[in-house]
Design a protein around this motif. Sequence first.
Motif, PDB file in Angstrom:
ATOM      1  N   GLU A 191      -3.049   6.018  -6.841  1.00  0.00           N
ATOM      2  CA  GLU A 191      -3.649   4.988  -6.010  1.00  0.00           C
ATOM      3  C   GLU A 191      -3.934   5.570  -4.621  1.00  0.00           C
ATOM      4  OE1 GLU A 191      -4.678   1.990  -6.463  1.00  0.00           O
ATOM      5  OE2 GLU A 191      -3.885   1.448  -8.436  1.00  0.00           O
ATOM      6  N   PRO A 192      -5.140   5.357  -4.076  1.00  0.00           N
ATOM      7  CA  PRO A 192      -5.458   5.914  -2.760  1.00  0.00           C
ATOM      8  C   PRO A 192      -4.536   5.376  -1.672  1.00  0.00           C
ATOM      9  CG  PRO A 192      -7.437   5.110  -3.866  1.00  0.00           C
ATOM     10  CD  PRO A 192      -6.274   4.615  -4.658  1.00  0.00           C
ATOM     11  N   SER A 193      -4.303   6.179  -0.662  1.00  0.00           N
ATOM     12  CA  SER A 193      -3.491   5.741   0.474  1.00  0.00           C
ATOM     13  C   SER A 193      -4.155   4.565   1.167  1.00  0.00           C
ATOM     14  CB  SER A 193      -3.316   6.890   1.464  1.00  0.00           C
ATOM     15  OG  SER A 193      -2.604   7.957   0.875  1.00  0.00           O
ATOM     16  N   GLY A 194      -3.358   3.559   1.498  1.00  0.00           N
ATOM     17  CA  GLY A 194      -3.858   2.410   2.231  1.00  0.00           C
ATOM     18  C   GLY A 194      -4.476   1.317   1.394  1.00  0.00           C
ATOM     19  N   ARG A 195      -4.795   1.575   0.145  1.00  0.00           N
ATOM     20  CA  ARG A 195      -5.383   0.528  -0.696  1.00  0.00           C
ATOM     21  C   ARG A 195      -4.333  -0.531  -1.023  1.00  0.00           C
ATOM     22  NH1 ARG A 195      -7.784   2.025  -6.495  1.00  0.00           N
ATOM     23  NH2 ARG A 195      -9.611   2.695  -5.258  1.00  0.00           N
ATOM     24  N   VAL A 248       5.647  12.387   0.922  1.00  0.00           N
ATOM     25  CA  VAL A 248       5.864  10.946   1.002  1.00  0.00           C
ATOM     26  C   VAL A 248       6.074  10.394  -0.404  1.00  0.00           C
ATOM     27  CG1 VAL A 248       4.630  10.525   3.153  1.00  0.00           C
ATOM     28  CG2 VAL A 248       3.356  10.608   1.007  1.00  0.00           C
ATOM     29  N   VAL A 254      -5.185  11.983  -2.926  1.00  0.00           N
ATOM     30  CA  VAL A 254      -3.738  12.191  -2.989  1.00  0.00           C
ATOM     31  C   VAL A 254      -3.483  13.537  -3.664  1.00  0.00           C
ATOM     32  CG1 VAL A 254      -1.540  11.268  -3.789  1.00  0.00           C
ATOM     33  CG2 VAL A 254      -3.400   9.707  -3.179  1.00  0.00           C
ATOM     34  N   ARG A 263       5.578   7.433  -3.245  1.00  0.00           N
ATOM     35  CA  ARG A 263       4.545   6.491  -3.665  1.00  0.00           C
ATOM     36  C   ARG A 263       4.985   5.843  -4.980  1.00  0.00           C
ATOM     37  NH1 ARG A 263      -0.162   8.483  -0.902  1.00  0.00           N
ATOM     38  NH2 ARG A 263      -1.471   7.219  -2.247  1.00  0.00           N
ATOM     39  N   THR A 304       1.470  15.434   2.091  1.00  0.00           N
ATOM     40  CA  THR A 304       0.701  14.737   3.117  1.00  0.00           C
ATOM     41  C   THR A 304      -0.569  15.476   3.497  1.00  0.00           C
ATOM     42  OG1 THR A 304       1.980  15.803   4.877  1.00  0.00           O
ATOM     43  CG2 THR A 304       2.761  13.664   4.078  1.00  0.00           C
ATOM     44  N   ALA A 357       0.838  -1.191   0.000  1.00  0.00           N
ATOM     45  CA  ALA A 357       0.000   0.000   0.000  1.00  0.00           C
ATOM     46  C   ALA A 357       0.875   1.243   0.000  1.00  0.00           C
ATOM     47  CB  ALA A 357      -0.934   0.009   1.204  1.00  0.00           C
ATOM     48  N   ASN A 358       0.388   2.283  -0.646  1.00  0.00           N
ATOM     49  CA  ASN A 358       1.052   3.587  -0.623  1.00  0.00           C
ATOM     50  C   ASN A 358       0.572   4.394   0.576  1.00  0.00           C
ATOM     51  OD1 ASN A 358       2.794   3.809  -2.983  1.00  0.00           O
ATOM     52  ND2 ASN A 358       0.915   3.545  -4.180  1.00  0.00           N
ATOM     53  N   PRO A 359       1.409   5.309   1.081  1.00  0.00           N
ATOM     54  CA  PRO A 359       2.785   5.581   0.658  1.00  0.00           C
ATOM     55  C   PRO A 359       3.756   4.544   1.210  1.00  0.00           C
ATOM     56  CG  PRO A 359       2.194   6.998   2.483  1.00  0.00           C
ATOM     57  CD  PRO A 359       0.947   6.247   2.133  1.00  0.00           C
TER      58      PRO A 359
END
Length: 354
Positions: free
Chosen positions: A338-342, A318, A284, A320, A309, A37-39
């Motif tokens: 890509e969404p954070s945490g996906r 950050v 993002v 990614r 951030t 997952a990003n970041p």
Amino acid sequence: MKGTDWLRIAALPLLLAGCGDGPGTIEPPPTAQCTFANPVVAGADPWVVRDGGSYHMVQSRDGGIWVTKSTTLTGVAGNGVRVWTPPATGWNSTNVWAPELHRIGDRWYIYYAAGSAGPPYIHQRSGVLESVGSDPQGTYVDRGMLYTGDDPAQAGESKWAIDVSVATINGQLYAAWSGWEQNAATDRTPQHLYIARMSNPYTISGARVRISSPVEPWERGTELDLQEGPEFLQRNGQTFIIYSTRESWLPDYRLGQLRLTGADPMSAASWTKSGPVFVSGEGVVGVGHAGFTKSPDGTEDWIVYHAKTSTSPGWDRVIRMQKFTWNADGSPNFGLPEPSGRQIARPSGECPAS
């Protein structure tokens, strides 16, 4: 740039035992979920290069330049090895920015920006380090400041310059960078993209040519008009320069594109602009300063970039990464961030075959 690489990889599932009147059967374990997952880490201005079976990331942090090494792309953001510390005094003693690592022949070269003082950041110039051997984490010698003025034959003053990148086009080595038309007393000075020929990896041998300026509505900022972070991207005989535009400290930072459509890279008319080609989205913001690499098995193309951030002004960023594809006309298609945490699939070749 500070932070630790926290790749969110799913835990291995447990074996499931069968039950019932007959003998218990053990189901084969499912393949571990191969995602991240990003970041991936705190930091900015990422540059990753794949060489043989390894990935190397170069970063400026803690007052020096560091190079990491990993067998996987998603694991490249580690502590690394400090390969260069700036001198205590001189033109490159402070404000070390955005290094890039390139293998040219049997040597490695790090292109970086630095200054003698600041803020204000009016003294930034660009330099190059050359490896002593073939190890990108080994010893480097300082080859000095690159000449980024109007004509090296005149030995005139070098102009403000950051974000040097290099590429070979039709057998000729070129440098591209972000610079000012003239040196100024304020760092709120418009930035343009320049290109010049090189006679070797540490010498610019010809006059610079301005190939792009921030004139399109989608490039014009609210505080400053700029273009920076030009990065060459080459595929199937085509050459692109993917660059960052609008203010890096604001949420509308984004990527634009130049495509080499003419015969002479030293002519501004040979470059066709389009954009924006990558913008904020999916929560993002402030996306920019990208580099490009391949998956471990060479079948996928990946963009590595930074984002802010928060929407507040500042440089808290950050790093990614995500896969990208190609349009029918041969240009890159970066899609949306890509969404954070996906959880997304790791680069092809990183995980064991199922």
